[in-house]
Write a protein that holds these residues in place. Structure first.
Motif, short mmCIF file in Angstrom:
data_model
loop_
_atom_site.label_atom_id
_atom_site.label_comp_id
_atom_site.label_asym_id
_atom_site.label_seq_id
_atom_site.Cartn_x
_atom_site.Cartn_y
_atom_site.Cartn_z
N ARG A 15 -18.46 -2.74 -1.03
CA ARG A 15 -17.07 -2.27 -1.06
C ARG A 15 -16.41 -2.60 0.28
NH1 ARG A 15 -15.03 0.51 -4.94
NH2 ARG A 15 -13.46 1.37 -3.53
N HIS A 16 -16.13 -3.88 0.50
CA HIS A 16 -15.50 -4.28 1.76
C HIS A 16 -14.71 -5.56 1.55
CE1 HIS A 16 -18.51 -7.48 2.30
NE2 HIS A 16 -19.40 -6.58 1.89
N MET A 17 -13.84 -5.85 2.49
CA MET A 17 -13.06 -7.08 2.47
C MET A 17 -12.65 -7.41 3.90
SD MET A 17 -9.33 -5.75 1.09
CE MET A 17 -8.58 -7.36 1.38
N SER A 18 -12.35 -8.66 4.15
CA SER A 18 -11.92 -9.09 5.47
C SER A 18 -10.44 -8.84 5.64
CB SER A 18 -12.23 -10.58 5.68
OG SER A 18 -13.62 -10.81 5.66
N TRP A 19 -10.08 -8.49 6.85
CA TRP A 19 -8.66 -8.32 7.21
C TRP A 19 -8.32 -9.30 8.32
CZ3 TRP A 19 -6.03 -7.56 11.67
CH2 TRP A 19 -4.68 -7.26 11.57
N PRO A 20 -7.12 -9.93 8.25
CA PRO A 20 -6.11 -9.76 7.19
C PRO A 20 -6.39 -10.69 6.01
CG PRO A 20 -5.27 -11.22 8.91
CD PRO A 20 -6.63 -10.75 9.38
N PRO A 21 -5.94 -10.30 4.83
CA PRO A 21 -6.07 -11.21 3.69
C PRO A 21 -5.08 -12.36 3.83
CG PRO A 21 -4.84 -9.25 3.07
CD PRO A 21 -5.31 -9.03 4.47
N GLY A 22 -5.22 -13.38 3.00
CA GLY A 22 -4.23 -14.46 3.00
C GLY A 22 -2.85 -13.95 2.62
N ARG A 23 -1.83 -14.61 3.10
CA ARG A 23 -0.46 -14.10 2.87
C ARG A 23 -0.13 -13.99 1.40
NH1 ARG A 23 3.58 -13.92 6.02
NH2 ARG A 23 4.98 -15.15 4.70
N ASN A 24 -0.68 -14.86 0.59
CA ASN A 24 -0.38 -14.83 -0.85
C ASN A 24 -1.44 -14.09 -1.66
OD1 ASN A 24 2.14 -16.28 -0.93
ND2 ASN A 24 0.96 -18.13 -0.39
N GLU A 25 -2.42 -13.51 -0.98
CA GLU A 25 -3.43 -12.72 -1.67
C GLU A 25 -2.95 -11.28 -1.84
OE1 GLU A 25 -7.01 -13.02 0.54
OE2 GLU A 25 -7.26 -15.17 0.21
N ALA A 26 -3.66 -10.53 -2.69
CA ALA A 26 -3.30 -9.13 -2.91
C ALA A 26 -3.46 -8.34 -1.61
CB ALA A 26 -4.17 -8.53 -4.00
N CYS A 27 -2.54 -7.42 -1.38
CA CYS A 27 -2.59 -6.62 -0.16
C CYS A 27 -3.82 -5.73 -0.17
CB CYS A 27 -1.33 -5.77 -0.03
SG CYS A 27 -1.22 -4.90 1.56
N TRP A 28 -4.38 -5.52 1.01
CA TRP A 28 -5.59 -4.71 1.14
C TRP A 28 -5.37 -3.25 0.75
CZ3 TRP A 28 -5.24 -0.48 4.22
CH2 TRP A 28 -4.20 -0.45 5.16
N CYS A 29 -4.11 -2.78 0.74
CA CYS A 29 -3.83 -1.36 0.47
C CYS A 29 -3.94 -1.01 -1.00
CB CYS A 29 -2.45 -0.98 1.00
SG CYS A 29 -1.07 -1.58 -0.02
N GLY A 30 -4.09 -2.03 -1.87
CA GLY A 30 -4.24 -1.75 -3.30
C GLY A 30 -2.94 -1.63 -4.06
N SER A 31 -1.85 -2.07 -3.47
CA SER A 31 -0.54 -1.94 -4.13
C SER A 31 -0.34 -2.94 -5.25
CB SER A 31 0.58 -2.11 -3.11
OG SER A 31 0.60 -3.45 -2.61
N ALA A 32 -1.19 -3.99 -5.31
CA ALA A 32 -1.09 -5.10 -6.26
C ALA A 32 0.03 -6.07 -5.88
CB ALA A 32 -0.87 -4.60 -7.70
N ARG A 33 0.69 -5.86 -4.76
CA ARG A 33 1.69 -6.80 -4.26
C ARG A 33 1.01 -7.80 -3.33
NH1 ARG A 33 6.18 -3.52 -1.38
NH2 ARG A 33 7.28 -5.52 -1.49
N LYS A 34 1.68 -8.96 -3.13
CA LYS A 34 1.16 -9.92 -2.18
C LYS A 34 1.21 -9.33 -0.77
CE LYS A 34 2.28 -14.13 -4.74
NZ LYS A 34 3.00 -15.42 -4.74
N TYR A 35 0.21 -9.71 0.02
CA TYR A 35 0.11 -9.17 1.38
C TYR A 35 1.39 -9.43 2.17
CZ TYR A 35 -1.67 -8.72 6.19
OH TYR A 35 -1.85 -8.38 7.50
N LYS A 36 1.95 -10.62 2.03
CA LYS A 36 3.12 -10.97 2.84
C LYS A 36 4.35 -10.14 2.48
CE LYS A 36 4.68 -14.80 -0.15
NZ LYS A 36 4.89 -16.28 -0.22
N LYS A 37 4.33 -9.55 1.26
CA LYS A 37 5.47 -8.73 0.84
C LYS A 37 5.16 -7.24 0.89
CE LYS A 37 7.62 -12.22 -2.13
NZ LYS A 37 8.15 -12.53 -3.48
#
Length: 314
Positions: free
Chosen positions: A283-305
């Motif tokens: 249960r882990h992931m690298s930060w920061p994710p790619g700009r067009n990948e899903a945001c790490w916070c779990g919002s289902a939005r792209k990280y850049k947005k």
């Protein structure tokens, strides 16, 4: 939701949560009562405590403790003692019994406090007591019961007994644990750029955690992910971190760990130990994710947005 909630705001929100989550109603109402006290509205707290007493169970024990503490503060000692007698007449768990013991010890009534410490410890299993008194053991949620009991016995001039010897071992374990942390901190300070990990709770899990452990995850922390993002940027900049790994907390996983370990969710070392387990479970992931990948916070939005929006860093 406002960035800064008052105690009154939190109390109201908790009462609403209690209605929405009846399976956790008692625990949530206890936290709401505490917030009403902090808000300067003790009558609202008293009403909730009486509701919990009527419902019965372990939460009723905590409610009677809350009433006794309040009445002592208000110099209504006779009413406080009435609630303690009612609590003493029935079965009581280690949690409320230990709180009553600390309350009475703080008032200088060491004889009464000792009775309550004895009663609290008597609810523990033989294996739990043995683990606390095992040299080299880890700190336990129930260790303070033995320390408090030992202080009372010393104040009363009583000779050491088996539970006092458990307290002596637990104190040595506590000191050794502190030395281990100091050595780890010194080793960390000598290292150069390195990887770091951080336990985070994605949005859905954080809301569940707030309902389950409201005193550890108060409602005003919900939606704090942009603030975590700013902290991550500051850490990488100021500490020269080469990489950050986010450990994704899970309410189910944390609850299972607490059941197995008997740990207190409010203690940082318990959360760190759980984080290590979650990491080994993937249960882990690298930060920061790619700009067009899903945001790490779990919002289902792209990280850049979402959290990666540069406007969130100001």
């Amino acid at each position: 939701m406002p960035e800064t909630l008052t105690a009154r705001d939190r109390a109201i929100a908790l009462e609403q949560d209690a209605a929405r989550y009846p399976e956790e109603r008692g625990e949530i109402l206890l936290e709401a009562a505490d917030q009403w006290e902090q808000a300067g509205e003790p009558d609202r707290a008293v009403a909730l405590w009486h509701e919990l007493i009527d419902a019965g169970g372990e939460d009723a024990g905590y409610a009677r403790y809350g009433l006794a503490e309040l009445y002592f503060e208000q110099d209504r000692d006779a009413e406080a003692q009435e609630h303690l007698r009612a609590l003493e007449d029935g079965p009581v768990a280690a949690g409320p019994a230990g709180l009553v013991a600390e309350l009475l010890a703080g008032r200088g009534d060491n004889e009464a406090a000792l009775r309550w410490f004895n009663r609290a410890i008597a609810t523990l299993g033989v294996d739990q007591v043995a683990a606390i008194g095992e040299p080299g053991g880890s700190p336990s949620l129930h260790t303070p019961l033995f320390f408090g009991r030992q202080r009372c016995r010393r104040a009363l001039g009583l000779p050491a007994d088996d539970w006092d010897r458990v307290a002596d071992v637990a104190e040595q374990n506590r000191l050794e644990f502190g030395r281990l942390l100091e050595r780890a901190a010194r080793a960390y300070s000598r290292r150069g750029p390195m990887d770091a990990t951080m336990l985070v709770w994605q949005r859905d899990e954080q809301e569940r955690a707030s309902r389950r452990w409201p005193s550890v995850f108060p409602p005003d922390t919900i939606g704090h992910h942009p603030g975590v993002e700013r902290r991550l940027h500051r850490m990488t900049r100021e500490e020269g971190l080469a990489k950050v790994t986010l450990i994704l907390g899970s309410v189910d996983g944390f609850a299972a760990y607490l059941d197995e370990s008997g740990g207190d969710p409010a203690e940082e070392k318990v959360r760190l130990a759980y984080a290590e387990r979650a990491r080994t479970q993937g249960r882990h992931m690298s930060w920061p994710p790619g700009r067009n990948e899903a945001c790490w916070c779990g919002s289902a939005r792209k990280y850049k947005k979402c959290c990666g929006d540069p406007r969130n860093r100001s």
